[in-house]
Scaffold this motif. Structure first.
Motif, PDB file in Angstrom:
ATOM      1  N   LEU A   4      59.110 142.895  54.359  1.00 56.66           N
ATOM      2  CA  LEU A   4      59.203 141.742  55.173  1.00 56.66           C
ATOM      3  C   LEU A   4      59.277 142.135  56.655  1.00 56.66           C
ATOM      4  O   LEU A   4      58.662 141.516  57.460  1.00 56.66           O
ATOM      5  N   VAL A   5      59.782 143.287  56.936  1.00 60.71           N
ATOM      6  CA  VAL A   5      60.017 143.787  58.606  1.00 60.71           C
ATOM      7  C   VAL A   5      58.762 144.193  58.928  1.00 60.71           C
ATOM      8  O   VAL A   5      58.347 143.731  60.040  1.00 60.71           O
ATOM      9  N   ASP A   6      58.022 144.747  57.968  1.00 59.24           N
ATOM     10  CA  ASP A   6      56.612 145.331  58.376  1.00 59.24           C
ATOM     11  C   ASP A   6      55.495 144.367  58.702  1.00 59.24           C
ATOM     12  O   ASP A   6      54.646 144.347  59.360  1.00 59.24           O
ATOM     13  N   ALA A   7      55.707 142.949  57.825  1.00 64.51           N
ATOM     14  CA  ALA A   7      54.872 141.975  58.062  1.00 64.51           C
ATOM     15  C   ALA A   7      55.147 141.166  59.312  1.00 64.51           C
ATOM     16  O   ALA A   7      54.574 140.121  59.489  1.00 64.51           O
ATOM     17  N   SER A   8      56.407 141.225  60.046  1.00 59.06           N
ATOM     18  CA  SER A   8      57.070 140.479  60.975  1.00 59.06           C
ATOM     19  C   SER A   8      56.392 140.727  62.092  1.00 59.06           C
ATOM     20  O   SER A   8      55.825 141.926  62.513  1.00 59.06           O
ATOM     21  N   PRO A   9      56.278 139.924  63.063  1.00 55.46           N
ATOM     22  CA  PRO A   9      55.667 140.362  64.567  1.00 55.46           C
ATOM     23  C   PRO A   9      56.467 141.711  65.398  1.00 55.46           C
ATOM     24  O   PRO A   9      57.476 141.575  65.063  1.00 55.46           O
ATOM     25  N   ALA A  41      66.614 146.258  66.450  1.00 57.99           N
ATOM     26  CA  ALA A  41      66.542 146.077  65.100  1.00 57.99           C
ATOM     27  C   ALA A  41      65.661 144.605  64.772  1.00 57.99           C
ATOM     28  O   ALA A  41      66.067 143.573  65.372  1.00 57.99           O
ATOM     29  N   ARG A  42      64.994 144.947  63.732  1.00 52.75           N
ATOM     30  CA  ARG A  42      64.204 143.784  63.012  1.00 52.75           C
ATOM     31  C   ARG A  42      64.885 143.353  61.627  1.00 52.75           C
ATOM     32  O   ARG A  42      64.911 142.524  61.319  1.00 52.75           O
ATOM     33  N   LEU A  43      66.029 144.283  61.168  1.00 54.58           N
ATOM     34  CA  LEU A  43      66.587 144.121  59.935  1.00 54.58           C
ATOM     35  C   LEU A  43      68.255 144.421  60.302  1.00 54.58           C
ATOM     36  O   LEU A  43      68.599 145.221  61.029  1.00 54.58           O
ATOM     37  N   LEU A  44      68.887 143.322  59.980  1.00 54.87           N
ATOM     38  CA  LEU A  44      70.216 143.312  59.852  1.00 54.87           C
ATOM     39  C   LEU A  44      70.931 143.400  58.632  1.00 54.87           C
ATOM     40  O   LEU A  44      70.561 142.529  57.832  1.00 54.87           O
ATOM     41  N   ILE A  45      71.924 144.299  58.453  1.00 59.34           N
ATOM     42  CA  ILE A  45      72.430 144.439  57.356  1.00 59.34           C
ATOM     43  C   ILE A  45      73.910 143.922  57.598  1.00 59.34           C
ATOM     44  O   ILE A  45      74.672 144.176  58.499  1.00 59.34           O
ATOM     45  N   LEU A  46      74.264 142.971  56.736  1.00 64.27           N
ATOM     46  CA  LEU A  46      75.565 141.894  56.910  1.00 64.27           C
ATOM     47  C   LEU A  46      76.639 142.421  55.755  1.00 64.27           C
ATOM     48  O   LEU A  46      76.099 141.825  54.525  1.00 64.27           O
ATOM     49  N   GLY A  47      77.649 143.173  55.845  1.00 64.34           N
ATOM     50  CA  GLY A  47      78.525 143.122  54.856  1.00 64.34           C
ATOM     51  C   GLY A  47      79.840 142.433  55.100  1.00 64.34           C
ATOM     52  O   GLY A  47      79.770 141.641  55.805  1.00 64.34           O
ATOM     53  N   LEU A  48      80.728 142.931  54.070  1.00 59.35           N
ATOM     54  CA  LEU A  48      82.086 142.019  54.247  1.00 59.35           C
ATOM     55  C   LEU A  48      83.161 142.686  55.369  1.00 59.35           C
ATOM     56  O   LEU A  48      83.385 141.899  56.285  1.00 59.35           O
ATOM     57  N   ALA A  49      83.453 143.888  55.096  1.00 60.75           N
ATOM     58  CA  ALA A  49      84.505 144.174  56.081  1.00 60.75           C
ATOM     59  C   ALA A  49      84.575 145.795  55.734  1.00 60.75           C
ATOM     60  O   ALA A  49      84.213 146.459  54.973  1.00 60.75           O
ATOM     61  N   PRO A  50      85.252 146.417  56.865  1.00 58.58           N
ATOM     62  CA  PRO A  50      85.444 148.111  56.815  1.00 58.58           C
ATOM     63  C   PRO A  50      86.146 148.371  55.500  1.00 58.58           C
ATOM     64  O   PRO A  50      87.105 147.592  55.246  1.00 58.58           O
ATOM     65  N   ARG A  60      64.413 139.859  62.109  1.00 54.81           N
ATOM     66  CA  ARG A  60      63.486 139.125  61.273  1.00 54.81           C
ATOM     67  C   ARG A  60      64.001 138.950  60.020  1.00 54.81           C
ATOM     68  O   ARG A  60      63.581 138.180  59.222  1.00 54.81           O
ATOM     69  N   VAL A  61      64.973 139.857  59.499  1.00 49.45           N
ATOM     70  CA  VAL A  61      65.474 139.836  58.184  1.00 49.45           C
ATOM     71  C   VAL A  61      66.809 140.093  58.209  1.00 49.45           C
ATOM     72  O   VAL A  61      67.373 141.006  58.894  1.00 49.45           O
ATOM     73  N   VAL A  62      67.685 139.440  57.619  1.00 52.55           N
ATOM     74  CA  VAL A  62      68.970 139.599  57.433  1.00 52.55           C
ATOM     75  C   VAL A  62      69.562 139.714  55.904  1.00 52.55           C
ATOM     76  O   VAL A  62      68.734 138.762  54.745  1.00 52.55           O
ATOM     77  N   LEU A  63      69.863 141.006  55.523  1.00 54.30           N
ATOM     78  CA  LEU A  63      70.181 141.046  54.056  1.00 54.30           C
ATOM     79  C   LEU A  63      71.710 141.143  53.831  1.00 54.30           C
ATOM     80  O   LEU A  63      72.638 142.005  54.729  1.00 54.30           O
TER      81      LEU A  63
END
Length: 233
Positions: free
Chosen positions: A228-233, A59-68, A154-157
């Protein structure tokens, strides 16, 4: 073709997370929720254990939430699966081309992510969705290990202030100079040597039912992540 070594290491980490007993309050709460259940899920067996991350090892995109969620991921055993927050998340990932379907109802529903990975700063459902600072700190090594096994990110949301603050604190502890970034919906930060950090309100009912987070605001975040992901290497 997936990197089998990386996938194997993520699977080992997942096993460690599932077996984690670091936070007695959270483990007791998850077990109690799984035992009592709610009426609409009374015929289902709850996962009621810590929930590992989910997605593409490359993955180049990581989604980071709080908790289950107590009756979402704590029931199904997969991040953001089986509740309204998951409906918002996977619907957006599908629209942005990161998921093969917009629904996430169970671990065996056929959902697959491409170029995206979903995680949380805390792996057990907390009472009132409020983990303590000590519980967040106890769970932080899991996130750090996960980041180390996702080298293509490459991207963390970050979804919500706690996810944002925890990620920033972790990167500072690793020796990165991040300046003084502040959480606000739509903020975008570029740090030397690190993924781009995007900020969004969490798609909790508290935010989506009150209009704090609208479908347009939410969709815009994933459109930007895609760019951003598409523009990353």
């Amino acid at each position: 073709m997936p990197n089998l070594s990386r996938m194997s290491n993520l699977e080992l980490l997942a096993k460690e997370i599932i077996a984690c007993e670091r936070c007695p309050r959270l483990r007791a709460y998850c077990a109690e929720v799984g035992r009592i259940r709610v009426r609409r899920y009374r015929d289902q067996e709850y996962w009621a254990r810590p929930v590992p991350g989910f997605g593409d090892p490359a993955a180049r995109l990581l989604i980071l939430g709080l908790a289950p969620g107590a009756h979402g991921a704590n029931r199904t055993g997969r991040m953001f699966t089986g509740d309204d927050s998951g409906r918002w998340l996977y619907g957006a990932l599908f629209d942005a081309g990161f998921a093969n379907q917009p629904q996430a109802v169970s671990r065996d529903d056929g959902l697959q992510l491409t170029d995206a990975y979903v995680s949380n700063v805390v792996r057990c459902a907390p009472p009132d969705n409020k983990p303590t600072a000590a519980e967040i700190a106890a769970c932080l090594p899991h996130l750090e290990a996960e980041l180390g096994l996702l080298p293509n990110v490459r991207v963390v949301l970050a979804l919500g202030r706690i996810a944002f603050d925890t990620y920033v604190r972790l990167r500072r502890a690793q020796g990165h100079d991040l300046g003084r970034p502040a959480f606000r919906h739509g903020a975008e930060y570029h740090f030397p040597g690190l993924p781009v950090l995007l900020c969004s309100y969490h798609p909790s009912r508290q935010n989506t039912n009150t209009g704090v987070l609208t479908p347009v605001m939410w969709r815009t975040m994933f459109e930007r992540a895609r760019e951003l992901v598409d523009a990353s290497p």
